[in-house]
Design a protein around this motif. Structure first.
Motif, PDB file in Angstrom:
ATOM      1  N   ILE A 122       0.845  -1.197   0.000  1.00  0.00           N
ATOM      2  CA  ILE A 122       0.000   0.000   0.000  1.00  0.00           C
ATOM      3  C   ILE A 122       0.877   1.242   0.000  1.00  0.00           C
ATOM      4  CG2 ILE A 122      -1.580   1.409   1.392  1.00  0.00           C
ATOM      5  CD1 ILE A 122      -3.084  -1.083   2.131  1.00  0.00           C
ATOM      6  N   ARG A 123       1.885   1.249   0.830  1.00  0.00           N
ATOM      7  CA  ARG A 123       2.799   2.402   0.891  1.00  0.00           C
ATOM      8  C   ARG A 123       3.435   2.661  -0.478  1.00  0.00           C
ATOM      9  NH1 ARG A 123       4.307   3.493   6.363  1.00  0.00           N
ATOM     10  NH2 ARG A 123       3.333   2.005   7.756  1.00  0.00           N
ATOM     11  N   ARG A 124       3.881   1.574  -1.117  1.00  0.00           N
ATOM     12  CA  ARG A 124       4.516   1.698  -2.432  1.00  0.00           C
ATOM     13  C   ARG A 124       3.504   2.184  -3.486  1.00  0.00           C
ATOM     14  NH1 ARG A 124       5.450  -3.487  -3.420  1.00  0.00           N
ATOM     15  NH2 ARG A 124       3.504  -3.593  -4.547  1.00  0.00           N
ATOM     16  N   ASP A 125       2.326   1.570  -3.472  1.00  0.00           N
ATOM     17  CA  ASP A 125       1.332   1.901  -4.489  1.00  0.00           C
ATOM     18  C   ASP A 125       0.737   3.300  -4.321  1.00  0.00           C
ATOM     19  OD1 ASP A 125       1.881  -0.576  -5.468  1.00  0.00           O
ATOM     20  OD2 ASP A 125      -0.110  -1.435  -5.101  1.00  0.00           O
ATOM     21  N   LEU A 126       0.752   3.839  -3.115  1.00  0.00           N
ATOM     22  CA  LEU A 126       0.277   5.211  -2.913  1.00  0.00           C
ATOM     23  C   LEU A 126       1.146   6.216  -3.665  1.00  0.00           C
ATOM     24  CD1 LEU A 126      -0.612   5.192   0.875  1.00  0.00           C
ATOM     25  CD2 LEU A 126      -2.220   5.507  -1.027  1.00  0.00           C
ATOM     26  N   ASP A 127       2.383   5.829  -3.924  1.00  0.00           N
ATOM     27  CA  ASP A 127       3.319   6.702  -4.637  1.00  0.00           C
ATOM     28  C   ASP A 127       3.395   6.381  -6.131  1.00  0.00           C
ATOM     29  OD1 ASP A 127       5.212   8.804  -4.599  1.00  0.00           O
ATOM     30  OD2 ASP A 127       6.847   7.350  -4.629  1.00  0.00           O
ATOM     31  N   SER A 128       2.547   5.487  -6.583  1.00  0.00           N
ATOM     32  CA  SER A 128       2.592   5.048  -7.976  1.00  0.00           C
ATOM     33  C   SER A 128       2.162   6.169  -8.928  1.00  0.00           C
ATOM     34  CB  SER A 128       1.663   3.846  -8.174  1.00  0.00           C
ATOM     35  OG  SER A 128       1.631   3.467  -9.525  1.00  0.00           O
ATOM     36  N   LYS A 129       2.773   6.185 -10.094  1.00  0.00           N
ATOM     37  CA  LYS A 129       2.359   7.121 -11.133  1.00  0.00           C
ATOM     38  C   LYS A 129       1.144   6.587 -11.889  1.00  0.00           C
ATOM     39  CE  LYS A 129       6.882   9.205 -11.778  1.00  0.00           C
ATOM     40  NZ  LYS A 129       6.686  10.122 -10.713  1.00  0.00           N
ATOM     41  N   ASP A 130       0.887   5.281 -11.736  1.00  0.00           N
ATOM     42  CA  ASP A 130      -0.281   4.652 -12.358  1.00  0.00           C
ATOM     43  C   ASP A 130      -1.522   5.024 -11.548  1.00  0.00           C
ATOM     44  OD1 ASP A 130      -2.378   2.844 -13.017  1.00  0.00           O
ATOM     45  OD2 ASP A 130      -0.916   1.392 -13.762  1.00  0.00           O
ATOM     46  N   HIS A 131      -2.415   5.748 -12.185  1.00  0.00           N
ATOM     47  CA  HIS A 131      -3.614   6.272 -11.526  1.00  0.00           C
ATOM     48  C   HIS A 131      -4.459   5.149 -10.912  1.00  0.00           C
ATOM     49  CE1 HIS A 131      -6.834   9.114 -10.775  1.00  0.00           C
ATOM     50  NE2 HIS A 131      -7.675   8.332 -11.425  1.00  0.00           N
ATOM     51  N   VAL A 132      -4.649   4.063 -11.632  1.00  0.00           N
ATOM     52  CA  VAL A 132      -5.480   2.956 -11.153  1.00  0.00           C
ATOM     53  C   VAL A 132      -4.840   2.291  -9.935  1.00  0.00           C
ATOM     54  CG1 VAL A 132      -6.441   0.694 -11.759  1.00  0.00           C
ATOM     55  CG2 VAL A 132      -6.504   2.562 -13.423  1.00  0.00           C
ATOM     56  N   VAL A 133      -3.553   2.066  -9.978  1.00  0.00           N
ATOM     57  CA  VAL A 133      -2.835   1.450  -8.862  1.00  0.00           C
ATOM     58  C   VAL A 133      -2.940   2.335  -7.629  1.00  0.00           C
ATOM     59  CG1 VAL A 133      -0.540   0.784  -8.022  1.00  0.00           C
ATOM     60  CG2 VAL A 133      -1.267   0.149 -10.340  1.00  0.00           C
ATOM     61  N   ARG A 134      -2.766   3.636  -7.815  1.00  0.00           N
ATOM     62  CA  ARG A 134      -2.837   4.584  -6.690  1.00  0.00           C
ATOM     63  C   ARG A 134      -4.234   4.594  -6.074  1.00  0.00           C
ATOM     64  NH1 ARG A 134      -0.943   8.628  -9.139  1.00  0.00           N
ATOM     65  NH2 ARG A 134      -2.871   9.715  -9.522  1.00  0.00           N
TER      66      ARG A 134
END
Length: 55
Positions: free
Chosen positions: A20-32
């Motif tokens: 979750i921590r990693r994905d919150l910083d994702s540039k991928d809108h859907v992942v975030r």
């Protein structure tokens, strides 16, 4: 926010898994968005349990 509520939310955030921590910083809108929704669900669950314990 009360100090107690802030503490409850902080504990939920501290327990957030690494993905979750990693994905919150994702540039991928859907992942975030998925990470945000997962974190929101975790926080809601902690608040629900805290409310139940207060009753």
């Amino acid at each position: 926010m009360t100090d107690e509520l802030t503490s409850i939310v902080l504990r939920a955030i501290e327990r957030a898994p690494q993905w979750i921590r990693r994905d919150l910083d994702s540039k991928d809108h859907v992942v975030r968005i998925q990470a945000e929704e997962s974190l929101a669900a975790m926080i809601a669950e902690v608040l629900r349990k805290a409310e139940g314990a207060a009753d």
